[in-house]
Design a protein around this motif. Structure first.
Motif, mmCIF file in Angstrom:
data_model
loop_
_atom_site.group_PDB
_atom_site.id
_atom_site.type_symbol
_atom_site.label_atom_id
_atom_site.label_comp_id
_atom_site.label_asym_id
_atom_site.label_seq_id
_atom_site.Cartn_x
_atom_site.Cartn_y
_atom_site.Cartn_z
ATOM 1 N N LYS A 179 -1.794 -37.140 8.069
ATOM 2 C CA LYS A 179 -3.016 -38.053 7.560
ATOM 3 C C LYS A 179 -2.670 -39.098 6.687
ATOM 4 N N ARG A 180 -1.357 -38.668 5.920
ATOM 5 C CA ARG A 180 -0.907 -39.701 5.225
ATOM 6 C C ARG A 180 -0.507 -40.918 5.801
ATOM 7 N N MET A 226 0.159 -32.883 -4.400
ATOM 8 C CA MET A 226 -0.780 -32.289 -5.478
ATOM 9 C C MET A 226 -1.339 -30.877 -5.393
ATOM 10 N N ARG A 284 -9.788 -33.380 -9.847
ATOM 11 C CA ARG A 284 -10.210 -34.889 -9.810
ATOM 12 C C ARG A 284 -11.343 -35.249 -9.413
ATOM 13 N N PRO A 314 -1.658 -32.356 6.958
ATOM 14 C CA PRO A 314 -1.481 -33.349 5.687
ATOM 15 C C PRO A 314 -0.408 -34.748 5.970
ATOM 16 N N ALA A 341 -4.787 -40.061 -6.083
ATOM 17 C CA ALA A 341 -4.646 -38.621 -6.830
ATOM 18 C C ALA A 341 -4.685 -37.855 -5.336
ATOM 19 N N LEU A 342 -5.512 -38.023 -4.558
ATOM 20 C CA LEU A 342 -5.876 -37.114 -3.219
ATOM 21 C C LEU A 342 -4.745 -37.126 -2.313
ATOM 22 N N TYR A 343 -4.316 -38.459 -2.403
ATOM 23 C CA TYR A 343 -3.060 -38.809 -1.703
ATOM 24 C C TYR A 343 -1.568 -38.494 -1.938
ATOM 25 N N ALA A 344 -1.956 -37.812 -3.315
ATOM 26 C CA ALA A 344 -0.663 -37.199 -4.220
ATOM 27 C C ALA A 344 0.326 -38.231 -4.367
ATOM 28 N N LYS A 346 -14.338 -37.174 -11.299
ATOM 29 C CA LYS A 346 -14.913 -38.273 -10.391
ATOM 30 C C LYS A 346 -16.595 -38.165 -10.582
ATOM 31 N N LEU A 382 -12.863 -38.701 2.098
ATOM 32 C CA LEU A 382 -12.064 -37.597 1.628
ATOM 33 C C LEU A 382 -11.475 -36.711 2.849
ATOM 34 N N ARG A 383 -12.048 -36.675 3.937
ATOM 35 C CA ARG A 383 -11.589 -36.150 4.959
ATOM 36 C C ARG A 383 -10.276 -36.942 5.231
ATOM 37 N N LEU A 384 -10.363 -38.078 5.417
ATOM 38 C CA LEU A 384 -8.880 -38.473 5.759
ATOM 39 C C LEU A 384 -7.854 -38.361 4.833
ATOM 40 N N THR A 385 -8.058 -37.756 3.593
ATOM 41 C CA THR A 385 -6.905 -37.856 2.791
ATOM 42 C C THR A 385 -6.205 -36.298 3.170
ATOM 43 N N PRO A 386 -5.023 -36.138 2.602
ATOM 44 C CA PRO A 386 -4.436 -34.834 2.704
ATOM 45 C C PRO A 386 -4.822 -33.518 1.908
ATOM 46 N N ALA A 387 -5.928 -33.944 1.247
ATOM 47 C CA ALA A 387 -6.582 -32.914 0.236
ATOM 48 C C ALA A 387 -6.946 -31.961 0.973
ATOM 49 N N PHE A 398 -8.720 -42.646 -7.785
ATOM 50 C CA PHE A 398 -9.346 -41.381 -7.503
ATOM 51 C C PHE A 398 -8.563 -41.061 -6.138
ATOM 52 N N TYR A 399 -8.497 -42.002 -5.046
ATOM 53 C CA TYR A 399 -7.827 -41.869 -3.740
ATOM 54 C C TYR A 399 -6.566 -41.567 -3.875
ATOM 55 N N THR A 423 -6.429 -31.385 -7.374
ATOM 56 C CA THR A 423 -7.389 -31.959 -6.415
ATOM 57 C C THR A 423 -8.879 -31.729 -7.110
#
Lengths: 224, 236
Positions: free
Chosen positions: B79-80, A1, A9, B76, B106-109, A13, A86-91, B103-104, A6
């Motif tokens: 994290k996935r 993404m 999004r 990243p 999308a953040l995980y692409a 939200k 949010l910190r857990l995601t790769p964003a 939402f999540y 990001t």
């Protein structure tokens, strides 16, 4: 993404959450409106000096609205520890920061769009200077408040006295930007003075602090 | 030895975590491989949640080393591969269960797979019926199921579950246990912190017992063999 997707999004939200509750918008608008009404009872600007004073009043109202918006901006992430999720995601952390800044800027600009006409009516004022240039000042000044405010809001999100700490950190750092917006607004109201110089000051301020915040934000949201 | 550790989903080597004077974890060492389920037990304040947060890279260890799939940094890609079910729900109250997951996702692409994946995890945890309800209207058990769905969204290979059974009714507990067995069968590594260790009887391959941040006992999964760093016993 992508980075921007990001960020957008995050914006979507926050806008959706606020549209559902309107908790922040209602409180912030009421408070800022109260400031304008109270000041409008205390003086009516007849002379140029009083018009200059009125520009300060307008930005005090924006500042109160801004602190209200910024204080709430990371509250949503604190409830249920969503910031950790949010910190857990790769964003990217900086994409998160940009998203929060854009959302906060939109909330504040919405408040400003409502407050400016009311300000002109309450104080019986009109713009004698370049309105389009002043709109640019409004956007740049709003971003100046938002970029530092979002950064400090993230920094103080887990601090017990964050409501007190946020303005204490934000206001001193924002002094150059506040001087610039008040002077530029006075120039727009009076139709004289060097608005261009203040716009340049605001652009420099925004570039410097946006860069710093983007570089430091990841460190701020990282765990200890 | 390094090769052996790289094949592990999670490795703790002499990990310490302190908050000022408070010792949350002290010299914790263990390893967890793919397809293994380890129960993490201990009394309140033993350090179970802290250990999970360190494993998920939400907290940095004060000393020692944490490896997730051979990586010591939260890239990243790493994290996935981590799914964390925390004490908190990690859900936005004003959004519906499905909106949260979108939402999540999308953040995980997750891209085009997102809708399919969301439907899949909601079905797995049994949260399809209330997918459109705002989270603020859900009961504790319902939230737990949606949280579990969120943790599973990226199809992680390492699952860190903090009290997955708390607040669940009997049917939901059975469903969660069955899911854990299925995930383990699919080769996922599971570290499950719980006060209800009896619920993991028969499905856990190993058990790590913490006592005031120290490893009181460590029953390693059979497959760990010599690749597991020796646990450090409580110091006098």
């Amino acid at each position: 993404m992508s980075y921007w997707t990001t960020a957008m999004r995050i914006v979507a939200k926050d806008l959706l959450s606020e549209a559902r509750t309107r908790e922040m918008t209602n409180a912030v608008l009421f408070f800022a409106l109260l400031v304008l009404v109270l000041f409008s009872f205390s003086f009516q600007p007849a002379s140029d000096e009083e018009r200059r004073l009125a520009s300060g009043v307008l930005w005090i109202a924006f500042l109160f609205a801004g602190v209200g918006v910024l204080d709430r901006s990371f509250w949503r992430e604190r409830v249920n520890e969503c910031l950790d999720a949010l910190r857990l995601t790769p964003a990217s952390a900086s994409a998160l920061f940009v998203g929060k800044c854009v959302a906060n800027a939109l909330f504040l600009l919405l408040a400003e769009v409502i407050l400016v006409p009311l300000f002109l009516v309450f104080f019986d004022l009109s713009f004698r200077g370049d309105v389009r240039a002043w709109l640019l000042v409004l956007v740049l000044g709003t971003w100046a408040l938002v970029v530092n405010g979002t950064f400090f809001a993230a920094m103080t999100t887990n601090v017990r006295s964050r409501e007190l700490l946020l303005p204490l950190l934000l206001l001193p750092v924002s002094v150059p930007a506040l001087v610039a917006v008040v002077e530029a607004t006075a120039a727009a109201l009076l139709g004289e003075g060097a608005m261009r110089v203040w716009i340049q000051v605001l652009i420099a301020f925004d570039v410097i602090y946006t860069t710093l915040a983007l570089l430091l934000f990841e460190t701020v949201v990282e765990g200890t | 030895m390094i090769e052996a550790l790289d094949s592990k989903a999670l490795v703790f080597e002499g990990v310490c975590k302190t908050f000022g004077e408070t010792v949350a974890l002290w010299q914790v060492s263990f390893a967890l491989g793919p397809g293994e389920l380890v129960a993490l037990t201990g009394s309140n304040g033993a350090g179970k949640s802290t250990l999970l947060r360190v494993a998920a890279f939400l907290l940095k260890p004060t000393s020692g080393r944490v490896l997730v799939f051979g990586q010591s940094r939260p890239t990243p890609d790493v994290k996935r591969r981590i799914g964390l079910l925390g004490h908190a729900s990690f859900l936005y109250e004003d959004l519906s269960a499905e909106e949260n997951l979108k939402f999540y996702a999308a953040l995980y692409a997750l891209g085009r797979e997102a809708d399919e994946r969301i439907a899949c995890v909601l079905r797995e945890v049994g949260a399809e019926d209330f997918r459109h309800r705002p989270v603020r209207t859900l009961s504790h058990g319902m939230r737990k199921r949606v949280s579990l769905a969120r943790a599973m969204l990226s199809d992680p290979e390492l699952l860190l579950l903090d009290e997955p059974f708390s607040g669940l009714d009997v049917a939901s507990i059975e469903r969660t246990r069955a899911l854990m067995v299925e995930w383990r069968r699919r080769g996922k590594a599971l570290l499950v912190a719980t006060h209800q260790a009896e619920l993991l009887d028969g499905i856990a391959d190993g058990e790590l017992v913490l006592d005031r941040g120290r490893v009181r006992s460590w029953r390693a999964p059979a497959s760990c063999g010599s690749a597991v760093p020796p646990p450090v016993r409580e110091r006098a």
